[in-house]
Design an enzyme around this catalytic site. Structure first.
Site, short mmCIF file in Angstrom:
data_model
loop_
_atom_site.label_atom_id
_atom_site.label_comp_id
_atom_site.label_asym_id
_atom_site.label_seq_id
_atom_site.Cartn_x
_atom_site.Cartn_y
_atom_site.Cartn_z
N THR A 193 1.27 -2.00 -9.48
CA THR A 193 0.11 -2.89 -9.54
C THR A 193 -0.59 -2.63 -10.85
O THR A 193 -0.61 -1.51 -11.33
CB THR A 193 -0.85 -2.51 -8.39
OG1 THR A 193 -0.22 -2.88 -7.17
CG2 THR A 193 -2.19 -3.17 -8.51
N ARG A 221 2.78 -10.27 4.52
CA ARG A 221 2.27 -8.90 4.33
C ARG A 221 1.22 -8.90 3.21
O ARG A 221 1.39 -9.49 2.16
CB ARG A 221 3.43 -7.98 3.94
CG ARG A 221 3.03 -6.52 3.71
CD ARG A 221 2.86 -6.19 2.24
NE ARG A 221 2.68 -4.75 2.00
CZ ARG A 221 2.36 -4.22 0.84
NH1 ARG A 221 2.21 -5.00 -0.21
NH2 ARG A 221 2.22 -2.93 0.70
N GLY A 223 -1.01 -6.17 0.91
CA GLY A 223 -1.14 -4.76 0.55
C GLY A 223 -2.60 -4.38 0.34
O GLY A 223 -3.52 -5.06 0.80
N ASP A 224 -2.79 -3.29 -0.36
CA ASP A 224 -4.14 -2.77 -0.59
C ASP A 224 -4.88 -3.47 -1.72
O ASP A 224 -6.11 -3.49 -1.75
CB ASP A 224 -4.06 -1.28 -0.93
CG ASP A 224 -3.23 -1.04 -2.20
OD1 ASP A 224 -2.10 -1.57 -2.27
OD2 ASP A 224 -3.71 -0.34 -3.11
N GLY A 245 1.00 1.95 -5.63
CA GLY A 245 1.92 2.61 -4.71
C GLY A 245 1.94 1.87 -3.38
O GLY A 245 1.54 0.71 -3.31
N1 ASP Z 1 -0.11 -1.30 -3.97
C1 ASP Z 1 0.63 -2.51 -4.04
C2 ASP Z 1 0.99 -2.97 -2.68
O1 ASP Z 1 1.23 -2.15 -1.81
C3 ASP Z 1 1.86 -2.45 -4.83
C4 ASP Z 1 2.04 -1.27 -5.72
O2 ASP Z 1 1.15 -0.86 -6.40
O3 ASP Z 1 3.13 -0.72 -5.77
O4 ASP Z 1 1.09 -4.16 -2.50
#
Ligand code: ASP
Length: 337
Positions: A193, A221, A223-224, A245
């Site tokens: 991200t 889905r 994410g955060d 992450g």
């Molecule tokens: N945090 C983001 C998500 O889970 C993606 C990432 O940063 O890897 O969607």
């Protein structure tokens, strides 16, 4: 990495955080306080995003304007499989994007699972500024974007579509194929991200977060990254934090909020990030061994710190004195990256 960069990276590593000269950013009314402006971003590709943000920050723009511009750069110019128009799609072959933006006064906006709109970060800002809401999702987010003048355009690149076809042929439709390929979920090879935090010459903070999320995720889905408090949190009284992450871990722990609250209790940014990572491990010790979670924080004095579950997390820092410097961070598993 050249010698200067290596030296700075090592210095940051041993200090655990980037040291700021005394008095730096302490007096926003000082005309030389341009030196107090600073922008930081997740991963090495944050260098380009920082430069885009710095163009604005260095001429006196607000941190909010700067992070929007930095995130826009990542969404359109980066062309990486984890952010923006070149992102990998979900398991149904649909590219959905998540983004959030927040300033230090608690104003925030977000979009989640938006399709066919190339600058979700700007839509998120408009949600913040033009609606009574904080987050719009899916079709509603897209309709709002179009009402605000955005055009729908197919974003999925031929390369991303091909990667998805190859994945589907191997994956038996499991969203966690990355684990089968022995690539740790959440690492920069399979999802990242752009999380960006900035402080402007007036000492105001802002942050932006934009992503295509986990590759091959289930359709729908979220994410955060678009969830305020999980992937991004900003408070002018304390500082700001962002994450990259596996987003499910950030959501479970209200992680960016946690990092900011730890700084409020007096932790330095790197210590706050470390403690939040330890919280992730305590909650799910087994899962933590095989997924990546990374936090980046900037406090109201301009001090920066980062920490990750596993080695490999990098972040980029840009201010009046240095640009394009990558700083390795500490981690629970694997020490310094
Ligand atoms: N945090 C983001 C998500 O889970 C993606 C990432 O940063 O890897 O969607």
């Amino acid at each position: 990495m050249n010698d200067r960069r290596r030296f700075l990276a090592q210095a940051a590593l041993s200090a655990g955080a980037l040291a700021i000269p005394r008095g730096w950013a302490s007096d926003p009314s000082d005309p030389r306080a341009d030196a107090g402006a600073r922008v930081v971003s997740t991963w090495d590709f944050g260098v380009g995003a920082n430069q885009a943000a710095w163009k604005h920050l260095s001429t006196g723009a607000s941190a909010l304007d700067a992070v929007e511009q930095g995130a826009r750069w990542a969404e359109s110019e980066l062309c990486n499989p984890t952010v923006g128009r070149c992102g990998n799609p979900d398991r149904d072959g649909v590219l959905t994007l998540d983004a959030s933006i927040m300033d230090g006064d608690g104003r925030c906006g977000a979009v989640a699972a938006i399709e066919d709109i190339d600058h979700p970060i700007s839509v998120a800002r408009l949600v913040m500024e033009k609606t009574p809401h904080v987050m719009l999702v899916g079709e509603g987010a897209q309709q709002f974007a179009m009402a605000q003048g955005f055009r729908k355009r197919r974003l999925l690149t031929p390369e991303a579509e091909q990667a998805w076809r190859e994945w589907r042929a191997r994956a038996e439709y499991q969203p966690q194929i990355n684990a089968e390929r022995s690539v740790r979920p959440g690492n920069k090879d399979n999802h990242d991200t752009l999380g960006m935090l900035a402080i402007d010459r007036n000492g105001r903070l802002a942050g932006a977060c934009t992503t295509s999320g986990m590759a091959w995720k289930m359709h729908g889905r979220v994410g955060d990254s678009p969830i305020v408090g999980a992937g991004l949190y900003v408070d002018n009284e304390v500082g700001a934090a962002t994450a990259s992450g596996v987003g499910e871990e950030m959501i479970r722990n209200a992680a960016s909020f946690l990092v900011v609250e730890l700084m409020r209790q007096g932790r330095a940014p790197a210590d706050a990030c470390r403690e939040a990572i330890e919280r992730v491990v305590r909650k799910r010790p087994e899962a933590s061994k095989s997924l990546q979670v990374c936090f980046l924080a900037l406090n109201r004095h301009g001090e920066v710190g980062a920490f990750a579950l596993h080695a490999g997390f990098e972040y980029a820092v840009c201010d009046a004195k240095k640009q394009d410097v990558l700083h390795a961070s500490g981690s629970i598993y694997g020490g310094g990256a």
